[in-house]
Enzyme design. Structure first.
Site, short mmCIF file in Angstrom:
data_model
loop_
_atom_site.label_atom_id
_atom_site.label_comp_id
_atom_site.label_asym_id
_atom_site.label_seq_id
_atom_site.Cartn_x
_atom_site.Cartn_y
_atom_site.Cartn_z
N ASP A 200 0.94 -1.33 0.01
CA ASP A 200 0.01 0.16 0.06
C ASP A 200 0.89 1.23 0.03
OD1 ASP A 200 -3.47 0.19 1.07
OD2 ASP A 200 -2.02 1.76 0.52
N GLY A 226 4.44 1.27 -1.50
CA GLY A 226 4.81 1.45 -2.93
C GLY A 226 3.41 1.99 -3.55
N ASP A 227 3.62 2.03 -4.77
CA ASP A 227 2.39 2.96 -5.40
C ASP A 227 1.94 2.35 -6.77
OD1 ASP A 227 1.91 6.26 -6.60
OD2 ASP A 227 1.12 4.26 -7.34
N PHE A 228 1.11 1.61 -6.86
CA PHE A 228 0.70 0.74 -8.03
C PHE A 228 0.79 1.18 -9.34
CE2 PHE A 228 -3.63 0.10 -6.02
CZ PHE A 228 -3.94 1.26 -6.63
N HIS A 246 -12.71 -1.19 -8.19
CA HIS A 246 -13.82 -0.38 -8.39
C HIS A 246 -13.34 1.11 -8.05
CE1 HIS A 246 -15.76 0.11 -3.99
NE2 HIS A 246 -14.33 0.29 -3.97
#
Ligand code: SAM
Length: 337
Positions: A200, A226-228, A246
């Site tokens: 996250d 982290g940053d997806f 969503h």
């Protein structure tokens, strides 16, 4: 002779926010946490909660009539459900989502008509500027409230996934967008051979670590910041995404599914879970309204059917997919590589 038309359901739904707000105000004031110590007299309750005498009896008796309190003489007490699920001191507390709903969603949904006409979110980002998570995470109190609310809305599904999914065929998992880490914790607690990672945004780390160490799971469960949008997902046998797809528009949904496909081995799995809408889009009212909530909360998010998600997984390369109901409005879609 066909049944006489009856306006009751229309009126009940139309004025349904009366019951919601009565319950939300009781949670906001900590009534059920207060009564978890035992039933209390009317005078004691109005003293502790600071209620004005004008409508205090109406308020408490409305909660009795709605089935959230019990009354004996002038003493009011929790029901079994409100004592278990709405006492802030219990691990079974699900009130986080209702506190967030009271504080944020209730006022934002007041602008649903405008959102339906403009297609624009009606929350903090309405005034332009940073996205939902950046805005929320800039304030530690709102960060804590939001992440706890996710545990509230997901806890029952998390317990079901920890039991229902064939974990014995796997060794490792990564929960993408793990928030407080409740799903990761339930899987690890119920399956002693499993090792997992919660992935996250960095601001989430201390809240995840506090939650996991309070359950004594820190040896088998770690946090990866982290940053997806900017990096690959951590490798694992199983990738989980709960209430993630969503939040985003279709190209982003497909990007996240493709990223999951890249990090699981042959035979590995992607597990997506939310209030998956039924394929006929006529039964799961909660899933359809959750999609309206994504209109209120995000620039492009929307909920979807099991058939939609299976199609996106197949497009990404997953060989077989299946949809399995979990609890209430929630289901999971599983893609096997
Ligand atoms: C709606 S919450 C879902 C939380 C949890 N999976 C659940 O179902 O209860 C979305 C999660 O995605 C995380 N998230 C949002 N943007 C992200 C990003 N760019 N990279 C990694 N995580 C992100 C948020 O921090 C949040 O924990």
């Amino acid at each position: 002779m066909s049944e006489q038309p009856n306006p009751e359901k229309i009126l009940q739904t139309g004025l349904g926010f009366w019951a919601s707000k009565t319950l939300l105000s009781a949670i906001e004031m900590g009534l059920f946490t207060e009564l978890a110590r035992g039933p209390e007299s009317f005078d004691a309750i109005i003293g502790r909660l600071g209620l004005h005498t004008r409508s205090a009896q109406d308020f408490l008796d409305a909660l009795v009539a709605l089935g959230f309190l019990e009354r004996s003489g002038d003493r009011y007490g929790n029901t079994h459900e409100t004592d278990l699920f709405l006492d802030r001191r219990k691990p079974s507390y699900i009130g986080g989502i209702l506190e967030m709903a009271n504080h944020r969603l209730y006022p934002f949904w007041g602008h649903l008509t405008e959102a339906l006409r403009t297609g624009q979110p009606q929350n903090e980002v309405k005034q332009g500027g940073a996205g939902l998570f950046e805005t929320l995470y800039a304030d530690p109190a709102r960060l804590q409230e939001f992440l706890a609310s996710m545990t509230g809305i997901s806890h029952s599904a998390n317990l079901a996934i920890a039991q229902a999914f064939p974990w014995k065929e796997y060794q490792t998992f990564v929960d993408v967008g793990t928030a407080q880490g409740d799903l990761a914790a339930q899987i690890t607690q119920a399956n002693s051979h499993m090792r997992g990672v919660g992935f996250d945004l960095p601001e989430v780390a201390p809240i995840f670590e506090e939650y996991v160490s309070a359950l004594g799971l820190q040896d088998r469960l770690t946090f990866v910041p982290g940053d997806f949008f900017k990096q690959d997902l951590p490798k694992a046998d199983v990738v989980l995404m709960g209430h993630i797809l969503h939040d985003w528009d279709l190209p982003t949904k497909k990007m996240l599914i493709a990223k999951a496909f890249d990090v699981v081995p042959e035979g590995g799995a992607l597990v997506v879970y939310e209030a998956i809408i039924d394929d006929d889009r006529s039964q799961n009212a909660f899933g359809l309204m959750m999609s309206l909530n994504m209109l209120i909360e995000t620039p492009g998010g929307f909920d979807y059917t099991g058939a939609d998600c299976s199609g996106w997984m197949k497009e990404a390369g997953f060989s077989e997919t299946r949809v399995e109901p979990l609890v209430g409005p929630d289901s999971m879609v599983i893609g096997i590589k």
